[in-house]
Motif scaffolding. Structure first.
Motif, PDB file in Angstrom:
ATOM      1  N   SER A 147       1.321   3.804  -3.233  1.00 46.81           N
ATOM      2  CA  SER A 147       0.992   5.202  -2.984  1.00 46.81           C
ATOM      3  C   SER A 147       2.085   6.127  -3.506  1.00 46.81           C
ATOM      4  CB  SER A 147       0.779   5.425  -1.482  1.00 46.81           C
ATOM      5  OG  SER A 147       0.533   6.781  -1.203  1.00 46.81           O
ATOM      6  N   ARG A 206      -9.412   1.766   3.420  1.00 43.40           N
ATOM      7  CA  ARG A 206      -8.000   1.422   3.479  1.00 43.40           C
ATOM      8  C   ARG A 206      -7.779   0.106   4.230  1.00 43.40           C
ATOM      9  NH1 ARG A 206      -5.165   5.627   1.617  1.00 43.40           N
ATOM     10  NH2 ARG A 206      -6.192   7.658   1.575  1.00 43.40           N
ATOM     11  N   SER A 212      -3.351  -2.067  -4.665  1.00 41.47           N
ATOM     12  CA  SER A 212      -3.011  -2.795  -3.441  1.00 41.47           C
ATOM     13  C   SER A 212      -4.000  -3.910  -3.168  1.00 41.47           C
ATOM     14  CB  SER A 212      -2.984  -1.824  -2.251  1.00 41.47           C
ATOM     15  OG  SER A 212      -2.040  -0.796  -2.443  1.00 41.47           O
ATOM     16  N   TRP A 213      -5.294  -3.600  -3.262  1.00 40.52           N
ATOM     17  CA  TRP A 213      -6.310  -4.631  -3.020  1.00 40.52           C
ATOM     18  C   TRP A 213      -6.212  -5.741  -4.067  1.00 40.52           C
ATOM     19  CZ3 TRP A 213      -7.973  -5.006   1.539  1.00 40.52           C
ATOM     20  CH2 TRP A 213      -8.331  -3.899   2.315  1.00 40.52           C
ATOM     21  N   PRO A 227     -12.600   1.728  -3.654  1.00 39.66           N
ATOM     22  CA  PRO A 227     -11.900   2.680  -2.778  1.00 39.66           C
ATOM     23  C   PRO A 227     -12.845   3.576  -1.984  1.00 39.66           C
ATOM     24  CG  PRO A 227     -10.801   2.548  -4.902  1.00 39.66           C
ATOM     25  CD  PRO A 227     -12.081   1.776  -5.036  1.00 39.66           C
ATOM     26  N   ALA A 231       0.837  -1.199   0.000  1.00 36.85           N
ATOM     27  CA  ALA A 231       0.000   0.000   0.000  1.00 36.85           C
ATOM     28  C   ALA A 231       0.875   1.255   0.000  1.00 36.85           C
ATOM     29  CB  ALA A 231      -0.936  -0.001   1.206  1.00 36.85           C
ATOM     30  N   ASP A 289      -4.414   8.255  -4.496  1.00 38.73           N
ATOM     31  CA  ASP A 289      -4.760   7.334  -3.411  1.00 38.73           C
ATOM     32  C   ASP A 289      -5.798   6.300  -3.815  1.00 38.73           C
ATOM     33  OD1 ASP A 289      -2.967   8.625  -1.829  1.00 38.73           O
ATOM     34  OD2 ASP A 289      -4.307   8.849  -0.122  1.00 38.73           O
ATOM     35  N   LEU A 317      -4.878   2.315  -3.972  1.00 33.23           N
ATOM     36  CA  LEU A 317      -5.664   1.349  -3.197  1.00 33.23           C
ATOM     37  C   LEU A 317      -6.191   0.234  -4.089  1.00 33.23           C
ATOM     38  CD1 LEU A 317      -7.600   3.726  -0.797  1.00 33.23           C
ATOM     39  CD2 LEU A 317      -6.025   1.914  -0.120  1.00 33.23           C
ATOM     40  N   LYS A 326     -10.439  -4.060   6.602  1.00 37.26           N
ATOM     41  CA  LYS A 326     -10.696  -2.750   6.009  1.00 37.26           C
ATOM     42  C   LYS A 326     -11.167  -1.755   7.065  1.00 37.26           C
ATOM     43  CE  LYS A 326     -12.460  -4.633   1.597  1.00 37.26           C
ATOM     44  NZ  LYS A 326     -13.667  -4.689   0.728  1.00 37.26           N
TER      45      LYS A 326
END
Length: 581
Positions: free
Chosen positions: A216, A559, A361-362, A425, A212, A354, A358, A552
């Motif tokens: 970012s 996040r 990342s997910w 997100p 993450a 962001d 995200l 989460k």
């Protein structure tokens, strides 16, 4: 004589003050009684079924906490149907929530419904008067103004930046993956990660990294270059002044509004008289951003005017240059000020960096939990030309053509869409009715008195009523996506159920992640293509496994955090190992 006059005046003043105080108290009592007793009795939502609560009980956590909201939504839909009401700030505060697409489509497409002023004030305090804080004709004009910056052709010109930063991130991870048993965390105070109860590690060098954090940094660099041709160099060193200003400001936004922030919305003078640390950080960050932004805007404006005067083609292709060009071409009365131009950049930077980081990342997290899907995706990516897995933005191939090939990969597309469906997100949003309205429904509603509102009929909503837009609940709806709606199944996108195929958003079917209607995310194509290019660059080189139990939490965005380590903030650690090419 004089003391007597003074006493008389003091007595008169005291009486006057007492009368004023009594009037204010009486008016306050009338407003309170109207809010708590009278208004709820005539509220049409009172007739609709929904969960009950005590006098001051609210259902905000049940609706907005992603750790429990999926089960809550499912339970309430089974109990009350697709459209129901719940309590906001107490039993008197009725709010509408629906997973009926007919209801949501009406609300999201109607000019009657706007973001609440409280939401717009919070966004304005952080980012200025950006597009997400605007409504009505002003919002419509701004959408038209920024449209050229997010056209398909404009996004194609940005693909070399996507590849450049994806490859830079890949090179960073190559170093980490070459260091066996390395654990990379940004804070020495953070405790070691618990051993996850997942499948065993393969026999390759591995490290544990917070993906993450790294995504970012990468997406911040991307939006800096693609957004306004500015080098943050965040991937190399997190020390650039404007980057730190943005990041400090966004950290405050990540925490979500506290009680004091909500009180300050109604009494702004508190912030000026008693500024807290968050206020001081935000003000200082905005000062740094404003100074740098004004210089950047002026230099680009001069360059564009000079090129227009010489009738040469404008070379700058970043979003800011395109926005300035569009702004200069607009009618004078409809042009944005330099301050408003800067507000759009701050908004795009937050939403574009962001939210996209995200999503990436997910996606890696879900792939780490499903090694079979990860292997299938890697095989598809390796089926591209050799430069697919060994690309370099300076190697001479056409970045737009290569991006188009990546964008056309069916399983990659399905994996990205499925990630965005399961891990939007933005968990949900809100609207408020600016006047009375009748909302059509497509599923029956059984009122509390037993009366049934049939499909095609309407329910009444009065001015000032709040409507929660449950993005996650709609993405998880079994009526739309099938009985396995809460499972990660990219194959569903090759044979979507009929309710999911009826598009509410062009190109995205009924995926609610980018919303739809006039307020749909203008940068959804930008985000989708950037995500695909990063995945196509990274997955052929690395294998990912889970490193901890991830949950989460909701701030402005949804996040990740390590289970039982919430106090250490947003993190998504993943085991990373090299693929033998």
């Amino acid at each position: 004589m004089f003391p007597s006059v003074a006493s008389t005046l003091s007595l008169s003043l005291l009486k006057a003050c007492s009368v004023v105080l009594l009037i204010l108290v009486a008016r306050g009592l009338v407003l309170l009684i109207n809010m708590l007793v009278v208004a709820p009795m005539s509220d049409p939502l009172k007739k609709i079924q929904g969960p009950d609560g005590s006098l001051l009980q609210n259902h905000f956590r049940e609706v907005m906490d992603p750790s429990i909201s999926p089960n809550t939504h499912e339970k309430w839909v089974k109990s009350f149907g697709k459209t129901f009401r719940f309590h906001g700030f107490g039993r008197h505060d009725f709010r509408l929530l629906s997973v009926d697409f007919c209801v949501m489509s009406h609300i999201l497409n109607s000019p009657i419904y706007e973001k609440p002023w409280q939401t717009r004030s919070l966004l304005t305090n952080l980012f200025g008067r950006g597009i997400f804080a605007m409504e009505g004709a002003e919002h419509k004009a701004l959408r038209k103004l920024i449209a050229p910056a997010f056209s398909t052709q404009s996004i194609k010109t940005m693909t070399p930046i996507f590849f450049q930063k994806a490859e830079e991130l890949r090179d960073k991870w190559e170093v980490f993956a070459s260091s066996p048993t390395a654990t990379l965390v940004e804070d020495a105070k953070i405790p070691p990660l618990p051993a996850p109860p997942y499948f065993p590690s393969p026999s390759f060098a591995e490290a544990v990294i917070d993906i993450a954090h790294w995504f970012s940094l990468a997406t911040f660099d991307v939006i800096g270059l693609a957004g306004f041709d500015y080098h943050f160099h965040a991937l190399q060193c997190e020390s650039e002044e404007v980057y730190l200003a943005y990041r400090n400001m966004f950290r405050i936004a990540d925490k979500g509004p506290k009680l004091r922030d909500l009180v300050q919305l109604y009494f702004p003078i508190i912030e000026k008289i008693f500024p807290n640390e968050a206020t001081r950080i935000t003000n200082e960050s905005q000062r740094v951003i404003s100074e740098a932004g004004q210089q950047l805007i002026q230099s680009k404006k001069l360059a564009i005017l000079a090129e227009k005067a010489s009738a040469s083609e404008i070379k700058e292709k970043d979003i800011l240059s395109l926005l300035i060009k569009s702004n200069l071409s607009a009618d004078i009365s409809g042009r944005l000020s330099d301050a408003d131009l800067l507000s759009q950049l701050s908004t795009f930077l937050f939403a574009g960096s962001d939210s996209t980081s995200l999503a990436m990342s997910w996606c890696i997290h879900l792939l780490s939990l499903h090694p079979d899907i990860q292997d299938r995706l890697r095989s598809e990516l390796n089926s591209l030309s050799p430069c697919a897995s060994n690309s370099s933005s300076t190697s001479g191939y056409s970045a737009p053509a290569h991006a188009e090939a990546i964008d056309g990969l069916p399983f990659l597309d399905a994996v990205v869409r499925e990630t965005l469906r399961l891990c939007p997100p933005v968990h949900g949003t809100m609207r408020v009715a600016t006047r009375d309205d009748n909302i059509p429904v497509s599923s029956p509603i059984v009122l509390r008195n037993g009366t049934i509102i049939q499909p095609g009929e309407t329910i009444r909503l009065r001015k000032g009523s709040y409507v929660h837009i449950p993005i996650e609940a709609l993405n998880f709806s079994t009526d739309i996506w099938g009985e396995d709606a809460r499972k990660f199944n990219p194959d569903r996108w090759s044979s979507l159920p009929h309710p999911a195929r009826v598009p509410s958003h062009p190109g995205l079917a009924n995926l609610m992640t980018f919303s739809f209607g006039p307020h749909a995310c203008p940068g959804w194509k930008f985000s989708m293509l950037q995500t695909k290019i990063f995945l196509a660059t990274l997955i052929p080189h690395f294998v990912f496994e889970p490193a901890a139990d991830i949950q989460k939490f909701n701030a402005i965005l949804t996040r990740p955090y390590v289970c039982d380590q919430f106090e250490f903030g947003a993190r998504l650690p993943v085991k990373i190992g090299r693929v033998n090419l």
